[in-house]
Design a protein around this motif. Sequence first.
Motif: not given
Length: 289
Positions: A130-136, A152-160, A253-257
């Motif tokens: 989760k922190d890696v995703a936030t940092s990335f 962020w939502d857009d990035f989250f899909i790419a990360f997953m 990550w708590k501020s983004f997820f």
Amino acid sequence: REELLFSYKGILYPATICSPEAFRAMESFEARPDDVILAGYPKTGTNWVGQILTDLIATFEKRNQDEENHVNKEELEEFPYLEIGDAEKYERMSKLPSRRVIFTHLIPENLPRSIFKSKAKILLLLRNLKDVATSFYHFSNALSALPSYESWDDFFIAFMTGKMPWGSYFNYLSEWNKHVDDKNIMTITYEELKENQALGVKNIAAFLGLSLTEEEIQDIVERSSFQSMKKNSPKTHGALGTALFRKGGVCDWKSFFNEDQNQAMDKAFEELLAGTKLGTKLKYEIYCK
Ligand code: A3P
């Protein structure tokens, strides 16, 4: 966004700093038994641990080398990431003096075979997903060499889905998990280093077989603190520094997820990693009290 990326052996890389020609040339890279390979997915703290490793080796060598034979490594330095650079990079690297510290974000399958044959030491760096995703996410949007994301939502899909530079972190961890019991590999987590940096530095020194004094260790800890590295970054990392030394903590990550994203990631973690040895090292919840 896709035009900034190219695919090599099924994984995407940024075409701005990597190339298929360089990747092909990399296959001829000759590892040395005394090389130190720092392996970590992007944003796991590579620059931090890279600084610790280089400082440990430099401190040890300085103490044990006579002035006459002293090599000024700074003048010879090559950008430390194995897979970033031009096709001639490997020729230049072959001329660098030992001990070389080489960073890589590659999965073991895509590393030159000589790394495993040579018995070079590999320090595998992990950080919770989760922190890696936030940092990335923040790094991607701060750097023109990487694809940027509208939200962020857009990035989250790419990360997953892993459709991003260096591919899926889930896949990265599953692939490295196959090597977790190799004799020449030591794993360390961003979180344990954050919790007790002096102990982490000592463990790394022991892994490399370097004996350093308590004072030398303390100096290295100080020089590699987030504050010192951030302060020195205009000198060490140029314009990249501001993007790189962002927060340097755990649980941002708590501020983004949102709750759905949190559950989706927990579910994927459960399915893909929870039962693996590396997975058990990534129980991040304990750090977010
Ligand atoms: P954040 O974006 O969460 O702040 P990499 O070097 O692999 O690109 O990783 C970058 C991450 O490591 C960033 O995380 C950065 O702040 C953090 N980092 C860099 N130096 C650090 C240090 N000395 N102590 C703790 N974290 C550090």
